[in-house]
Enzyme design. Structure first.
Site, short mmCIF file in Angstrom:
data_model
loop_
_atom_site.label_atom_id
_atom_site.label_comp_id
_atom_site.label_asym_id
_atom_site.label_seq_id
_atom_site.Cartn_x
_atom_site.Cartn_y
_atom_site.Cartn_z
CB VAL A 11 52.66 -78.84 -34.37
CG1 VAL A 11 52.33 -79.23 -36.17
CG2 VAL A 11 51.41 -77.57 -34.81
CB THR A 121 51.56 -71.60 -39.22
OG1 THR A 121 50.64 -72.95 -38.75
CG2 THR A 121 50.95 -70.05 -39.60
CB CYS A 279 47.16 -70.32 -34.07
SG CYS A 279 48.17 -72.06 -33.16
CE LYS A 339 41.91 -74.61 -28.16
NZ LYS A 339 41.50 -75.44 -29.71
C1 UGA Z 1 43.51 -72.49 -34.05
C2 UGA Z 1 42.71 -72.99 -35.64
O1 UGA Z 1 41.28 -73.32 -34.99
C3 UGA Z 1 43.32 -73.99 -35.89
O2 UGA Z 1 42.35 -74.89 -36.98
C4 UGA Z 1 45.07 -73.96 -36.48
O3 UGA Z 1 45.50 -75.43 -37.23
C5 UGA Z 1 45.26 -73.86 -35.50
O4 UGA Z 1 45.06 -71.99 -35.14
C6 UGA Z 1 46.17 -73.80 -35.17
O5 UGA Z 1 46.89 -72.39 -36.84
O6 UGA Z 1 47.77 -74.63 -35.07
P1 UGA Z 1 43.62 -73.25 -32.14
O7 UGA Z 1 44.23 -71.55 -31.43
O8 UGA Z 1 44.04 -74.88 -31.34
O9 UGA Z 1 43.31 -73.43 -33.26
O10 UGA Z 1 42.20 -72.51 -30.90
P2 UGA Z 1 40.83 -72.26 -31.66
O11 UGA Z 1 40.26 -73.39 -31.65
O12 UGA Z 1 40.59 -71.69 -32.94
O13 UGA Z 1 40.01 -71.42 -30.51
C7 UGA Z 1 41.09 -69.76 -30.79
C8 UGA Z 1 41.00 -68.77 -29.97
O14 UGA Z 1 39.40 -68.61 -30.16
C9 UGA Z 1 40.40 -69.34 -28.38
O15 UGA Z 1 40.78 -68.06 -27.28
C10 UGA Z 1 38.41 -69.81 -27.98
O16 UGA Z 1 38.52 -68.96 -27.08
C11 UGA Z 1 38.74 -67.96 -29.29
N1 UGA Z 1 37.08 -68.15 -30.05
C12 UGA Z 1 36.93 -69.15 -30.30
C13 UGA Z 1 36.31 -67.29 -29.25
O17 UGA Z 1 37.07 -66.22 -28.89
N2 UGA Z 1 35.12 -67.27 -30.26
C14 UGA Z 1 34.80 -68.21 -30.69
O18 UGA Z 1 33.04 -68.54 -31.28
C15 UGA Z 1 35.59 -69.09 -31.26
#
Ligand code: UGA
Length: 449
Positions: A11, A121, A279, A339
């Site tokens: 961040v 956060t 997160c 991811k």
């Molecule tokens: C998340 C939020 O999307 C951001 O908006 C936020 O700022 C950030 O946390 C934070 O608090 O700093 P991030 O952790 O980078 O971002 O990842 P995401 O892209 O949101 O994915 C989170 C997890 O959900 C991953 O493991 C991904 O594989 C999973 N996921 C995502 C699913 O299993 N299914 C989905 O449809 C989407």
């Protein structure tokens, strides 16, 4: 403006780099001296698309500098962004000791008035405590502090693009002057007047970000409520996937149609191994904890968390059903990062899978485009391969754990010809079941026949 950033993690570094690229003078600091030394030498301690490019350009213009001396950084900025970690405690409560430590440093070292901005956060009401700590530890009654909350909505992997093209910028403030100062900080982004690294210079015209001014408590709550809702959406899709498996429906057909309703939206409905990263798991826990502390039972969120934890068990039911005995089998794990497009393995579902495989006595071969160095430090006993085809050679099964694009493009005919058994258990629904079956694979995924 002159800005300070405390904490050079995902961040802090992205915030500092992007604000420097937007024209501000930014001084960054971190308690990790090695990290600062690396940054001073032109290195980039994390992988994030476009970050290296903007850090290089900010170095050239002199808009960014780094110091291990927190006092120097604190004195440099009119506004200070706090971007330190808030990891979960055993209980799920957010550990705010780093914020407290920084607050005491700011109070002790500041010589001029400061706008102190929480970017990390944090649970609602942290702003109040921050304000109290700043005045309690201040050594100079002439130095005035104002506090604001400016939560980040940056996704790892697309953090730079998210910073420059936000859908909203939320500022929680206690007075109009703080809101105005934050508007000045974000003006280049609101007016799209900066050299956009994502679009080779010029941002395409299009939707502008909303600049939302709220109370500090609302801003803090907006962040937790947003992340938790997205986690809830993922768990909901995962339960629908389980139901699809029992009933013989296809989860992708179901979630696609659901998502076309603008009230629902199509994103974050992908079924699979569930959410990980630093997160969602911690923010969901912290939100449940915060709610319980003030007497609100956030049952639906507890259910979302439970569903997410069960994804690994559910995946292993498939593994056992397909492989029968895991001990002694050679397993190829494709994907280690939590991811795609990141090297971050914190709370990665893939690592839970790897841990279970080791526990059951499998011979584990792994590949990941970015996350192998970090994983090696935790699991040195695994067999690491740069080339996915090497990981797949002689494997009894391939387990797909991260939704990386290169894995979508694999030539499975080629891979299958060198595998001991043509078996794919797909934790991210990357392939069409009929295509894999046509190639002679036994293929299992989530919520699809
Ligand atoms: C998340 C939020 O999307 C951001 O908006 C936020 O700022 C950030 O946390 C934070 O608090 O700093 P991030 O952790 O980078 O971002 O990842 P995401 O892209 O949101 O994915 C989170 C997890 O959900 C991953 O493991 C991904 O594989 C999973 N996921 C995502 C699913 O299993 N299914 C989905 O449809 C989407």
């Amino acid at each position: 403006m002159r800005l300070s950033v405390i904490g050079c993690g995902y961040v802090g570094l992205v915030t500092g780099a992007c604000l420097a690229e937007a024209g501000h003078e930014v001084v960054c600091t971190d308690i990790d001296r090695d990290r600062i030394a690396k940054l001073q030498a032109g290195g980039v301690p994390i992988y994030e698309e476009h970050l290296e490019q903007i850090l290089t350009s900010a170095r050239k213009t002199g808009h960014i500098s780094y110091t291990a001396d927190a006092a120097e950084a604190i004195r440099a900025g009119e506004a200070i962004f706090i971007c330190v970690g808030t990891p979960p405690k055993e209980s799920g409560e957010a550990d705010l000791s780093a914020i407290d430590y920084v607050a005491r440093q700011i109070a002790a070292e500041a010589r001029t008035p400061k706008l102190v901005i929480e970017k990390s956060t944090v649970p609602a009401r942290t702003g109040l405590e921050l304000s109290r700590a700043l005045s309690a530890y201040s050594r100079n009654s002439n130095v005035k502090f104002r506090v604001a909350s400016n939560p980040e909505f940056l996704r790892e992997g697309t953090a730079v693009a998210d910073f420059f093209h936000p859908d909203r910028i939320v500022v929680g403030v206690e007075d109009p002057s703080s809101a105005e100062e934050l508007r000045q900080i974000y003006r280049p982004i609101l007016e799209k007047k900066f050299h956009c690294p994502v679009h080779n210079g010029t941002c395409p015209p299009g939707q502008k970000a909303e600049f939302l001014v709220t109370t500090i408590s609302s801003a803090e709550l907006i962040k937790h409520a947003s992340n938790s809702f997205l986690a809830l959406k993922i768990s909901y899709a995962n339960v629908v996937a389980d139901l699809c498996e029992k009933i013989g429906a296809n989860v992708e057909e179901v979630t696609h149609a659901m998502g076309l309703d603008p009230r629902i939206g199509g994103q974050f409905l992908k079924a699979g191994l569930g959410y990980g990263g630093f997160c969602f798991p911690k923010d969901v826990q912290a939100f449940i904890y915060l709610a319980a502390k003030v007497g609100v039972d956030f049952d639906i969120l507890k259910a979302a968390e439970r569903v997410n934890k069960q994804r690994i068990e559910h995946f292993f039911e498939k593994v056992h059903k397909a492989l029968w005995v895991v001990k002694g089998k050679r397993i190829a794990v494709l994907g280690l990062a939590f991811k795609a497009n990141t090297d971050d393995i914190r709370f990665a579902p893939a690592l839970e899978v790897v841990k279970n495989l080791i526990g059951e006595g499998a011979i584990v071969h792994v590949t990941d485009p970015e996350a192998m160095p970090r994983t090696k430090a935790v699991f040195p006993q695994l067999h690491y391969h740069e080339d996915p085809y090497d990981a797949l050679r002689d494997a009894d099964a391939a387990l797909i754990c991260t939704e990386w694009n290169p894995f979508r493009k694999l030539d499975w005919q080629r891979a299958g010809s060198s595998m001991a058994r043509k078996l794919v258990i797909d934790g991210r629904n990357l392939y069409a079941p009929q295509d894999m079956k046509k190639l002679g694979f036994e293929y299992y995924s989530f919520g699809r026949e």
